[in-house]
Design an enzyme around this catalytic site. Sequence first.
Site, PDB file in Angstrom:
ATOM      1  N   CYS A 108       0.825  -1.207   0.000  1.00 26.78           N
ATOM      2  CA  CYS A 108       0.000   0.000   0.000  1.00 26.78           C
ATOM      3  C   CYS A 108       0.865   1.266   0.000  1.00 26.78           C
ATOM      4  O   CYS A 108       2.058   1.237   0.306  1.00 26.78           O
ATOM      5  CB  CYS A 108      -0.916  -0.004   1.215  1.00 26.78           C
ATOM      6  SG  CYS A 108      -2.316   1.151   1.069  1.00 26.78           S
ATOM      7  N   ASP A 132      -5.805  -2.889  12.059  1.00 27.83           N
ATOM      8  CA  ASP A 132      -4.613  -2.048  12.067  1.00 27.83           C
ATOM      9  C   ASP A 132      -4.346  -1.549  13.478  1.00 27.83           C
ATOM     10  O   ASP A 132      -5.199  -1.638  14.366  1.00 27.83           O
ATOM     11  CB  ASP A 132      -4.820  -0.866  11.111  1.00 27.83           C
ATOM     12  CG  ASP A 132      -3.520  -0.233  10.644  1.00 27.83           C
ATOM     13  OD1 ASP A 132      -2.446  -0.627  11.146  1.00 27.83           O
ATOM     14  OD2 ASP A 132      -3.566   0.657   9.788  1.00 27.83           O
TER      15      ASP A 132
END
Length: 216
Positions: free
Chosen positions: A12, A137
């Site tokens: 990412c 996360d």
Amino acid sequence: MTDMLQVRAKICGLTRVEDVQCAVASGADAIGLVFYAPSPRAVSVEKAKLLIAAATPFVQVAGLFVNATVSEIQQVLAQVPLDILQLHGDENPAQCAAIAQATGRRWIKALAVKPDSNMIELIEQYSAAGASGILLDTWHPQLKGGTGQTFDWNSWPQHGQTVPLILAGGLTPDNVADAIAQTHPYAVDVSGGVEAEKGIKDHQLIRQFMQGVQRG
């Protein structure tokens, strides 16, 4: 499911064509582009077009948005052919479902793992709203991802999940194999852990990270 299938990997926060090419050549299943202006990894629509052109047909492209309106997301989609949306803000399940209905895109919801949160309940709520995956996360009071810090993997939900779970937060080539062995995620997502500096990927680290995914 993850015991039988290879764990997927997404790189990412890509900002350069050569970084996309390296991620693809190293075996990444997906790449992530950030459409959140405060992020040092944010890309413009024009840059996103160039980056997507460097990806091969079977590599998925995720667009990361933080508290974006339906109109803002639609404006990006009108020019950038994203495969899936990654909603990284405070979007509730109903808002996520509305975005999906308006855009016709599948979506992943990123959830920050807070010590006092009932993660299983949250996962079930977003799953019921139609999430294609849930990304777990590290929580940070200011940052929306990209913290470079891990959370306690012992808190990982191990059983009874009806939606694929994606592990993020502080992953590196050095710890990804252990992370996979402990949590058995559907996929892993990395950004800062394979960077030379924010937004600039280190190609050797990308290759080492993907090797770690294979070992995991």
